[in-house]
Write a protein that holds these residues in place. Structure first.
Motif, short mmCIF file in Angstrom:
data_model
loop_
_atom_site.label_atom_id
_atom_site.label_comp_id
_atom_site.label_asym_id
_atom_site.label_seq_id
_atom_site.Cartn_x
_atom_site.Cartn_y
_atom_site.Cartn_z
N LEU A 93 34.78 26.94 32.45
CA LEU A 93 34.47 26.79 31.02
C LEU A 93 35.43 25.80 30.36
CD1 LEU A 93 33.72 30.49 30.03
CD2 LEU A 93 32.08 28.63 30.35
N ILE A 94 36.73 25.90 30.67
CA ILE A 94 37.70 25.01 30.04
C ILE A 94 37.47 23.56 30.45
CG2 ILE A 94 40.15 24.39 30.01
CD1 ILE A 94 40.79 27.38 30.14
N PHE A 95 37.26 23.33 31.75
CA PHE A 95 37.10 21.96 32.24
C PHE A 95 35.88 21.30 31.61
CE2 PHE A 95 35.23 18.93 35.22
CZ PHE A 95 36.28 18.05 35.40
N TRP A 96 34.73 21.94 31.72
CA TRP A 96 33.50 21.30 31.23
C TRP A 96 33.45 21.26 29.72
CZ3 TRP A 96 31.00 18.13 34.07
CH2 TRP A 96 30.99 18.29 35.46
N SER A 97 34.08 22.22 29.06
CA SER A 97 34.11 22.19 27.59
C SER A 97 34.94 21.01 27.10
CB SER A 97 34.67 23.50 27.04
OG SER A 97 33.85 24.59 27.41
N LEU A 98 36.14 20.84 27.66
CA LEU A 98 36.98 19.70 27.24
C LEU A 98 36.34 18.37 27.61
CD1 LEU A 98 40.66 20.79 28.03
CD2 LEU A 98 39.62 20.41 25.80
N LEU A 99 35.81 18.29 28.82
CA LEU A 99 35.18 17.03 29.25
C LEU A 99 33.97 16.72 28.39
CD1 LEU A 99 35.36 14.77 31.37
CD2 LEU A 99 33.77 16.10 32.78
N GLY A 100 33.17 17.76 28.11
CA GLY A 100 31.98 17.54 27.29
C GLY A 100 32.31 17.18 25.87
N ILE A 101 33.30 17.86 25.27
CA ILE A 101 33.69 17.54 23.89
C ILE A 101 34.26 16.13 23.80
CG2 ILE A 101 35.34 18.15 22.07
CD1 ILE A 101 34.97 21.07 22.88
N TYR A 102 34.93 15.69 24.86
CA TYR A 102 35.51 14.34 24.87
C TYR A 102 34.44 13.26 25.02
CZ TYR A 102 38.46 10.41 26.25
OH TYR A 102 39.07 9.19 26.33
N LEU A 103 33.43 13.51 25.85
CA LEU A 103 32.48 12.46 26.21
C LEU A 103 31.18 12.50 25.40
CD1 LEU A 103 32.78 12.44 30.11
CD2 LEU A 103 33.80 10.84 28.47
N ILE A 104 30.55 13.67 25.30
CA ILE A 104 29.16 13.73 24.81
C ILE A 104 29.03 13.32 23.34
CG2 ILE A 104 27.20 15.26 24.41
CD1 ILE A 104 27.93 16.69 26.99
N PRO A 105 29.82 13.88 22.39
CA PRO A 105 29.65 13.42 21.01
C PRO A 105 29.87 11.93 20.83
CG PRO A 105 30.92 15.47 21.08
CD PRO A 105 30.80 14.98 22.49
N THR A 106 30.87 11.38 21.51
CA THR A 106 31.13 9.94 21.41
C THR A 106 29.97 9.14 22.00
OG1 THR A 106 33.51 10.37 21.58
CG2 THR A 106 32.75 8.12 22.01
N LEU A 107 29.44 9.58 23.13
CA LEU A 107 28.33 8.87 23.77
C LEU A 107 27.11 8.85 22.86
CD1 LEU A 107 27.08 7.55 26.30
CD2 LEU A 107 26.44 9.85 27.06
N LEU A 108 26.74 9.99 22.29
CA LEU A 108 25.57 10.03 21.42
C LEU A 108 25.79 9.24 20.14
CD1 LEU A 108 24.29 13.71 21.78
CD2 LEU A 108 23.51 11.65 22.95
N LYS A 109 27.03 9.22 19.65
CA LYS A 109 27.31 8.45 18.43
C LYS A 109 27.13 6.96 18.69
CE LYS A 109 30.81 9.88 16.12
NZ LYS A 109 32.21 10.15 15.68
N ARG A 110 27.58 6.48 19.85
CA ARG A 110 27.47 5.05 20.15
C ARG A 110 26.03 4.65 20.49
NH1 ARG A 110 32.96 3.90 23.80
NH2 ARG A 110 34.45 4.33 22.10
#
Length: 756
Positions: A195-212
């Motif tokens: 949960l910690i790994f994928w949550s941090l990785l997802g919070i770091y990557l996914i919002p930024t990716l969708l914003k761009r």
């Protein structure tokens, strides 16, 4: 002519039955989830006078997809911030429920004559409520804005996590006939790391990716990308040994932190409704009237155990966590059903051949009955709470009120405790991420690199790549809490604090060196002393690198931004501080503005929420923008998310009135759309009532529901005439609108006595 595939015919039977039954239940003002269950009974093999499903296995696949999308939608509505805000309450209540129902279920099984192992498995089955059923019932009954729903959904999420651990525990007991604490602890640590790994990785990557990519994402591509991310996380979760539902929920929670969250919710809703309906119909298909008649005694007893046990233990758990009595009772009554996790546990027992054969059909029957009763239990919560408030001694009520208000406020912690919390919790999270990333790299990437670049050269390449990932995170660990107000206060208070503070910094350095030592040892197989020296040199180089510091600050800032540190107050589901406000029943909830809503396009001053409904709008979430404390001149737009403050009763009234007004406006729009728009021409008669008037004076749009496109005259056409254009007898008017209203308007003549 070729025959229709069984999958298509079965799907047709299910959807026709579901459509008919839901229409009936809607007309009777009953939750549609009950209609789906009745449709499942009619489509199942136990009913012979209606068309039945030919291949139930295909339907189970569709039902599994339904569970995935239901949990995905729940994650979209219940982000990590909201989960963290009810974390203490959810964990306390979930542990109370699972422990209490495990013992109660075991006792009920032994009382009914079940075997020892069957009774143990029965306790596990009865301890899990249904996330999908509760989530759907909240939607159908309009309860999503209530104060207790956030608590309930938090408990359900924790129960799903506990269920994963419970599966390992029951498997161990079934195989070895004894409790293996080390294996269960390993399962818990594995789940936490996942949960910690994928949550941090997802919070770091996914919002930024969708914003761009926002300018490239229309509704079609956004839906495809979203569903791909959801099913991709499902595959990762299953590959890691967890449930598909957990993966769907995690991805939904990650996407809830993006700027496109509202659009995703709107786009996914039809998909969720379709597959969710199939899931609930499949639950109804499991009902066998003959089985109910044969085992009616155990089924009735276990149903009573679930209804009474879940309501009691959940109410106690929520009360112990510091919530008010009404919230506790509403939460307890909402959890009184057997969830889909019970089927997984029952299947496990059957596969391992450790449970009695009749346990699976009995638990399915109990699940269906309790699912059917779930909406009625939710409705019974308020009367039950009213009864308790009338009969509980006043002393107990004052004690519960004082206890709840005390838990709702922040206790005064010492500066040291605040510093340790600020420092150690993030450090632990980041270090777990580093360990998980290191393990994944050494297992998958390092062997691939070694196969192409053998020897120490390949190991050096792997080290550089892995350090590129770990170094910025280790820098975040090293500076975590060092510049906090608590750290500075303790450092300035006296010399006695400086020794422990320096020790904390050294402890973080040693933890980072430990991470680097494990990497060096795995890649180069060095001795401990050499590994320590190399790791110390690497850490020194990382600390002195300005480029690494820049990347570290950028990474931390992106995480903070994506996690939404500027969230509105509605993103926390904690009750308001009763020492700050004298009204303990006030809390915050979110309501969405649909395109058909009567509030869309109007200002807050025009709507006057406070006077009409008793609620106050404190924030508006509009895509990426967040409007705090909006002014009365603020205009509401479709898909806005309104954060409102009020009581549960005011929210019920507000939701009911809003739904009724939206339905009335939708009917009026449908009636207007029913009139076919046509482009027609009308010649003004010699005695036309419009002769000499301007288009503005004629008020064509209001009086004829039409728009003039042009005027045809002998001297030439007039295209898109202005409002000041005067009409003349003999003009050919080209207009678009309702022909039935345009004809009498344009062909009307003046009375004879009006002639001059």
């Amino acid at each position: 002519m070729s025959a229709i595939a069984p999958l298509i015919s079965d799907l047709a039977i299910i959807l026709v039955a579901a459509g008919c039954s839901t229409l009936v239940f809607k007309a009777l003002r009953q939750p549609v989830i009950l209609g789906y269950i009745v449709a499942g009974v009619l489509a199942g093999s136990s009913v012979t006078f209606t068309p039945t499903v030919a291949d139930a296995s295909d339907i189970r696949v569709w039902a599994d997809i339904g569970v995935i999308f239901l949990l995905f939608a729940m994650g979209l509505e219940f982000s990590f911030r909201k989960l963290l805000s009810v974390g203490g309450t959810a964990v306390t209540a979930a542990v109370t429920i699972v422990a209490g129902m495990m013992f109660t279920g075991y006792g009920a099984g032994m009382l009914l004559g079940f075997s020892h192992m069957s009774s143990v498995f029965l306790g596990g089955m009865l301890s899990m409520s249904s996330t999908a059923i509760v989530f759907k019932a909240f939607d159908d009954m309009g309860l999503r804005g209530q104060r207790f729903t956030g608590v309930v959904l938090g408990i359900l999420v924790v129960e799903d996590l506990v269920g994963v651990v419970l599966m390992v525990l029951l498997s161990t007991l079934a195989v070895s006939k004894q409790f293996e604490g080390a294996e269960m602890l390993g399962s818990i640590l594995k789940l936490g790391a996942f949960l910690i790994f994928w949550s941090l990785l997802g919070i770091y990557l996914i919002p930024t990716l969708l914003k761009r990519l926002q300018r490239l994402l229309n509704d079609e591509t956004l839906l495809i990308v979203t569903l791909g991310l959801c099913l991709g996380m499902v595959m990762i979760a299953v590959k890691a040994g967890f449930s598909a539902a957990l993966g769907a929920f995690v991805m939904g929670s990650l996407l809830a932190e993006t700027v496109a969250a509202e659009r995703i919710v709107r786009l996914v809703e039809p998909v969720k409704n379709l597959f969710g309906a199939i899931f609930f119909v499949s639950v109804g298909m499991m009902i066998e009237p003959a089985l109910l008649a044969r085992y009616w005694g155990p089924i009735a007893l276990l149903t009573v155990v679930v209804l009474a046990g879940q309501a009691t233990f959940a109410t106690l758990g929520v009360l112990v966590s510091g919530q008010p009595l009404r919230v506790a009772v509403q939460s307890g009554f909402s959890l009184a059903q057997v969830g889909e996790f019970a089927f997984i546990i029952a299947t496990l027992g059957t596969t391992l051949h450790v449970t009695d054969d009749y346990l699976y059909p009995v638990i399915v029957a109990v699940s269906v009955v309790t699912t059917f009763l779930t909406p009625y239990m939710m409705r019974a919560a308020d009367p039950a709470c009213d009864y308790l408030e009338r009969h509980l001694p006043e002393r107990w009520q004052r004690l519960l009120t004082r206890y709840a208000s005390g838990e709702g406020t922040e206790s005064r912690r010492s500066t040291w405790l605040r510093l340790l919390r600020r420092m150690l919790v993030p450090v632990a999270v980041y270090l777990v991420f580093c360990i998980f990333a290191e393990a994944a790299f050494l297992r998958y990437a390092a062997p691939w690199i070694a196969g192409r670049i053998p020897g120490r050269a390949g190991a050096a390449v792997s080290l550089v790549l892995l350090l590129g990932v770990l170094a910025p995170i280790l820098l975040v660990v090293l500076r975590q809490g060092n510049r906090s107000p608590e750290f500075r206060q303790l450092w300035n208070d006296g010399k006695f604090n400086r020794g422990p503070l320096v020790s904390l910094i050294l402890l973080k350095c040693l933890l980072c060196i430990g991470i680097l030592m494990s990497v060096v040892a795995a890649l180069f197989d060095t001795a401990a002393g050499m590994g320590f020296a190399v790791s110390l040199l690497l850490l020194t180089a990382i600390v002195l690198s300005k480029r690494m510091h820049r990347r570290s600050f950028e990474m931390e800032e992106r995480l903070r931004e994506n996690f939404g540190r500027d969230e509105t107050a509605a993103d926390t589901l904690q009750p308001l501080d009763t020492e700050q406000l004298p009204f303990e029943n006030l809390h915050m909830a979110e309501f969405g503005v649909s395109p058909e809503s009567v509030v869309a396009g109007r200002t807050l001053h025009e709507i006057d929420f406070r006077r009409r409904y008793g609620v106050t709008v404190v924030a508006i979430r509009r895509g990426e923008r967040r409007l705090q404390l909006p002014e009365g001149t603020t205009v509401l737009f479709p898909h806005d998310r309104l954060t409102v403050v009020g009581t549960d009763e005011e929210f019920r009234t507000f939701h009911r009135v809003l739904e009724e007004q939206r339905s009335a406006r939708k009917r009026r729009r449908d009636e207007q759309a029913a009139a076919t728009l046509r482009i027609v021409s009308h010649t003004l008669p010699a005695r036309s009532a419009l002769d000499g008037t301007t288009l503005g004076e004629a008020e064509v749009r209001r009086r004829a529901s039409a728009l003039v496109l042009g005027i045809e005259r002998p001297e030439g056409p007039v295209m898109n005439p202005p409002a000041g254009e005067r009409l003349r007898a003999g003009d050919v008017i080209w207009a678009v609108g309702d022909p039935q209203r345009m004809k009498p308007f344009f062909e009307a003549e003046r009375p004879a006595d009006d002639d001059r």
